[in-house]
Enzyme design. Structure first.
Site, PDB file in Angstrom:
ATOM      1  N   LYS A 128       0.847  -1.188   0.000  1.00 34.97           N
ATOM      2  CA  LYS A 128       0.000   0.000   0.000  1.00 34.97           C
ATOM      3  C   LYS A 128       0.885   1.242   0.000  1.00 34.97           C
ATOM      4  O   LYS A 128       1.734   1.396   0.876  1.00 34.97           O
ATOM      5  CB  LYS A 128      -0.892  -0.032   1.239  1.00 34.97           C
ATOM      6  CG  LYS A 128      -1.963   1.028   1.284  1.00 34.97           C
ATOM      7  CD  LYS A 128      -3.012   0.692   2.338  1.00 34.97           C
ATOM      8  CE  LYS A 128      -4.054   1.782   2.428  1.00 34.97           C
ATOM      9  NZ  LYS A 128      -5.403   1.262   2.576  1.00 34.97           N
ATOM     10  N   GLU A 162     -20.684  -5.369   8.372  1.00 30.21           N
ATOM     11  CA  GLU A 162     -21.683  -4.597   9.111  1.00 30.21           C
ATOM     12  C   GLU A 162     -22.805  -5.476   9.659  1.00 30.21           C
ATOM     13  O   GLU A 162     -23.296  -5.243  10.771  1.00 30.21           O
ATOM     14  CB  GLU A 162     -22.258  -3.489   8.221  1.00 30.21           C
ATOM     15  CG  GLU A 162     -21.292  -2.335   7.929  1.00 30.21           C
ATOM     16  CD  GLU A 162     -20.264  -2.638   6.848  1.00 30.21           C
ATOM     17  OE1 GLU A 162     -20.374  -3.695   6.185  1.00 30.21           O
ATOM     18  OE2 GLU A 162     -19.345  -1.817   6.656  1.00 30.21           O
ATOM     19  N   ARG A 190     -26.323  -1.841   4.895  1.00 30.40           N
ATOM     20  CA  ARG A 190     -26.042  -3.275   4.791  1.00 30.40           C
ATOM     21  C   ARG A 190     -26.746  -4.094   5.873  1.00 30.40           C
ATOM     22  O   ARG A 190     -27.045  -5.267   5.692  1.00 30.40           O
ATOM     23  CB  ARG A 190     -24.534  -3.508   4.973  1.00 30.40           C
ATOM     24  CG  ARG A 190     -23.702  -3.324   3.747  1.00 30.40           C
ATOM     25  CD  ARG A 190     -23.786  -4.578   2.883  1.00 30.40           C
ATOM     26  NE  ARG A 190     -23.251  -4.340   1.571  1.00 30.40           N
ATOM     27  CZ  ARG A 190     -21.970  -4.452   1.249  1.00 30.40           C
ATOM     28  NH1 ARG A 190     -21.101  -4.819   2.162  1.00 30.40           N
ATOM     29  NH2 ARG A 190     -21.585  -4.222   0.035  1.00 30.40           N
TER      30      ARG A 190
HETATM   31  C1  LIG Z   1     -19.553  -2.086   3.204  1.00 32.48           C
HETATM   32  C2  LIG Z   1     -18.364  -1.177   3.379  1.00 32.48           C
HETATM   33  N1  LIG Z   1     -17.880  -0.928   4.611  1.00 32.48           N
HETATM   34  C3  LIG Z   1     -16.818  -0.117   4.787  1.00 32.48           C
HETATM   35  C4  LIG Z   1     -16.207   0.464   3.709  1.00 32.48           C
HETATM   36  C5  LIG Z   1     -15.058   1.442   3.902  1.00 32.48           C
HETATM   37  N2  LIG Z   1     -13.852   0.980   3.221  1.00 32.48           N
HETATM   38  C6  LIG Z   1     -13.451   1.497   2.041  1.00 32.48           C
HETATM   39  S1  LIG Z   1     -12.069   0.803   1.462  1.00 32.48           S
HETATM   40  C7  LIG Z   1     -11.945  -0.196   2.799  1.00 32.48           C
HETATM   41  C8  LIG Z   1     -10.798  -1.142   2.922  1.00 32.48           C
HETATM   42  C9  LIG Z   1     -10.683  -2.016   1.730  1.00 32.48           C
HETATM   43  O1  LIG Z   1      -9.556  -2.821   1.891  1.00 32.48           O
HETATM   44  P1  LIG Z   1      -9.233  -3.920   0.801  1.00 32.48           P
HETATM   45  O2  LIG Z   1     -10.474  -4.625   0.379  1.00 32.48           O
HETATM   46  O3  LIG Z   1      -8.130  -4.760   1.328  1.00 32.48           O
HETATM   47  O4  LIG Z   1      -8.753  -3.068  -0.432  1.00 32.48           O
HETATM   48  P2  LIG Z   1      -7.523  -2.044  -0.526  1.00 32.48           P
HETATM   49  O5  LIG Z   1      -8.046  -0.693  -0.156  1.00 32.48           O
HETATM   50  O6  LIG Z   1      -6.443  -2.506   0.420  1.00 32.48           O
HETATM   51  O7  LIG Z   1      -7.132  -2.138  -1.947  1.00 32.48           O
HETATM   52  C10 LIG Z   1     -13.000   0.024   3.694  1.00 32.48           C
HETATM   53  C11 LIG Z   1     -13.185  -0.666   4.981  1.00 32.48           C
HETATM   54  C12 LIG Z   1     -16.747   0.196   2.434  1.00 32.48           C
HETATM   55  N3  LIG Z   1     -16.235   0.737   1.318  1.00 32.48           N
HETATM   56  N4  LIG Z   1     -17.810  -0.631   2.302  1.00 32.48           N
END
Ligand SMILES: Cc1ncc(C[n+]2csc(CCOP(=O)(O)OP(=O)(O)O)c2C)c(N)n1
Length: 570
Positions: A221, A305, A333
């Site tokens: 990252k 969630e 959700r």
């Molecule tokens: C249902 C939901 N809950 C919380 C979020 C907030 N959120 C956005 S990106 C993220 C982390 C995603 O991590 P990952 O899937 O590993 O992808 P990366 O950003 O590391 O590429 C979160 C928790 C969201 N987008 N959707």
């Protein structure tokens, strides 16, 4: 290796799609990203034919990709479907619901697990641990370079001939993931996701395989930009910064998230039953400020969630007072768990809904404009909206006194900046605060929308009308006594809310009037029945009529006769 838009490439959450946007025709406009009228920060089907699926919420890529693969199979198509999902997306139940279905439904689907070990914060839970064990496995460390060499040698015309052999070889050499194999997907990896030639050769190979595959790639990252590597959490998403240094503007006023967290720290000191739950948003919700004070009473459950809410329900049955700190948009959700697990069993879970209202630059996937509509109809629910941070603390204190579920909605961004009482107080449930009395018009401003309501009241007073200004505090139970009292006196009601009009606070007022047999007209100021694009809050409010001027234009004809009467009387 893939040819969009014919091949289907979709991203989970899709904030990872910036490079995809650059190489699919949006390079020139890239600097407009997340700016008003510019590119969206997520994939958007209306933005480009290369964005085959829109997202913003996590956990959707695998299900959507499987749907596209099955549609292709039914139509007799030959395109590839590739889903790219982060490691944290696998903490979400939907990803597993999709995995459970994949092998039975299609023979061709490529899933890329893009593993950087980070959600927004560090990824959590057993799945994160499992991925970590694969990556740090001695066997894998030892054999990784030979595996890479084999894959590198693949490619071009040779691929088909050697695919079978390579598959066997690769399978034997690469550390297999039992979990994905048990789901019927062939697992490849983990490989270095920053090694482009290796990725190219690997995808050439995977394209030839006639069963669903999962490729596990390891990425870093913030790769390529030192300030982002030094601040991986901060750089997940941030406002403008100096590209040389990575410095952002010094934090200004306190946010509602911080006010919420600081209050919770204090309330939890006095009440040992209080526990705090986040679904992968410790930073965004402010709970990372709570954690050091009460580490054993802090729970990050991952991007889950539904689980967060049912987990809270379980704790509540055992006497705890759980707070689910979940953004308004993500709590969507968990609608059924709120109904079925919490409210139906009358469990005292407190929902603290950050980002309730327009979320500005994030756009329609993140605007929190529906929570009143989806919570208001649930029996047992108490629903509150504070006008400032002091009242937020009072509402939290009140929520912990209630025998059943409650929800508090507050917006993104800075607090009102009012003086805080030394101790929060318990509010009388279902009672509005009449800030100013008046006889011609009753103006209600829900939450921080009290600001616009106050401006309208002043304006109408200047115009010669007598305006009552009311802070509703409670959407449910709504203050029927205040509504009925003013219905006897005024010629019109005005309601302001940062929520869709349909099913919102104004609708609740209109219903209450109708049920009381009062025919007073209600001017409802809120968001229309339309998904609102990304942009600056003030500009979007002006565009969609969430303004004092719009309210005035609508209410003046309804109260004009009052002014004439007042003039005649004087
Ligand atoms: C249902 C939901 N809950 C919380 C979020 C907030 N959120 C956005 S990106 C993220 C982390 C995603 O991590 P990952 O899937 O590993 O992808 P990366 O950003 O590391 O590429 C979160 C928790 C969201 N987008 N959707």
């Amino acid at each position: 290796m893939f040819d969009t838009p014919n091949d289907r490439l979709l991203f989970d959450v899709s904030h990872q799609a910036y490079i995809h946007k650059i190489i699919t025709g949006r390079r020139e406009r890239f600097e407009t990203i997340r700016q008003p009228g510019g590119l969206n920060g997520f994939c958007l089907r209306t933005e480009s034919e290369h964005d085959c699926y829109g997202a913003g919420h996590a956990g959707t890529a695998l299900s959507a990709a499987l749907g596209m693969a099955v549609a292709r199979d039914m139509a007799g198509g030959s395109e590839h479907v590739v889903a790219v999902a982060g490691d944290a997306a696998f903490t979400n139940g939907i990803s597993f619901e999709a995995l459970n279905n994949v092998a039975a439904q299609t023979r061709r689907l490529i899933i890329v697990l893009n593993d950087n070990e980070w959600s927004i914060d560090r990824n959590v839970g057993a799945i994160a641990g499992y991925f970590h064990r694969i990556v740090t496995n001695e066997h894998y460390q030892h054999l990784h370079s030979s595996a890479a060499k084999i894959l590198e040698r693949l490619g071009g015309k040779k691929v088909l001939k050697v695919a079978k052999k390579a598959e066997e070889a690769a399978k034997g050499i690469l550390w297999p993931s039992m979990m994905f194999e048990e789901f019927g997907l062939e697992y490849f990896g983990p490989i270095d996701g920053h090694n482009i030639p290796l990725l190219v050769e690997t995808f050439k190979f995977l394209k030839t395989i006639d069963h669903p595959v999962l490729l596990h790639v390891l990425t870093q990252k913030g790769r390529g930009y030192q300030p982002a590597l030094d601040g991986q959490k901060k750089f997940h998403g941030l406002g403008p910064y100096d590209p040389e240094t990575g410095q952002t503007k010094p934090a200004g006023q306190q946010t509602y998230s911080e006010a919420f967290a600081n209050t919770l720290v204090e309330l939890a000191r006095a009440d040992e039953r209080i526990v705090a739950i986040t679904a992968a948003m410790p930073n965004g919700t402010g709970l990372d400020l709570f954690r050091p004070h009460h580490p054993k009473r802090y729970f990050d459950v991952g991007i889950a969630e539904e689980h967060a809410v049912i987990f809270a329900a379980g704790m509540a049955t055992r006497g705890f007072r759980p707070v689910c700190a979940i953004y308004s948009t993500f709590l969507q959700r968990a609608f059924d768990p709120i109904v079925h697990d919490v409210a139906l069993q009358k469990l005292p879970v407190v929902f603290c809904m950050d980002r309730a209202g327009l979320s500005g630059d994030d756009g329609p996937t993140h605007h929190g404009l529906f929570d009143i509509a989806y919570l208001r109809g649930i029996p047992e629910m108490t629903l509150m909206a504070p006008k400032d941070e002091d009242e937020l603390a009072d509402m939290m204190k009140t929520a912990f006194e209630l025998p059943g579920p409650s929800a508090i909605r507050y917006p993104r961004g800075a607090v009102a900046g009012v003086a805080r009482k030394a101790e929060p107080r318990v509010l009388p449930v279902g009672r509005a605060e009449v800030i100013a009395d008046g006889a011609d018009v009753a103006i209600f401003g829900l939450g921080p929308m009290i600001g616009l309501a106050a401006e309208l009241a002043e304006q109408l007073e200047r115009d010669g009308f007598s305006a009552a200004l009311i802070n509703p505090r409670f959407v449910k139970p709504i203050d029927r006594e205040v509504i009925e009292r003013y219905a006897q006196r005024v010629a019109a009601f005005v309601t302001f809310e940062d929520h869709v009009k349909m099913g919102g606070f104004g609708s609740a007022v209109a219903e209450a009037l109708q049920e009381a047999g009062c025919a007073v007209p209600v001017v409802r100021i809120g968001w229309p029945d339309h998904f609102i694009e990304h942009g600056k809050v003030d500009a979007l409010r002006a565009k969609y009529g969430l303004t004092v001027e719009e309210a005035e234009t609508q209410v003046l004809p309804l109260i004009a006769h009052r002014k004439r009467r007042a003039l005649v009387a004087s």
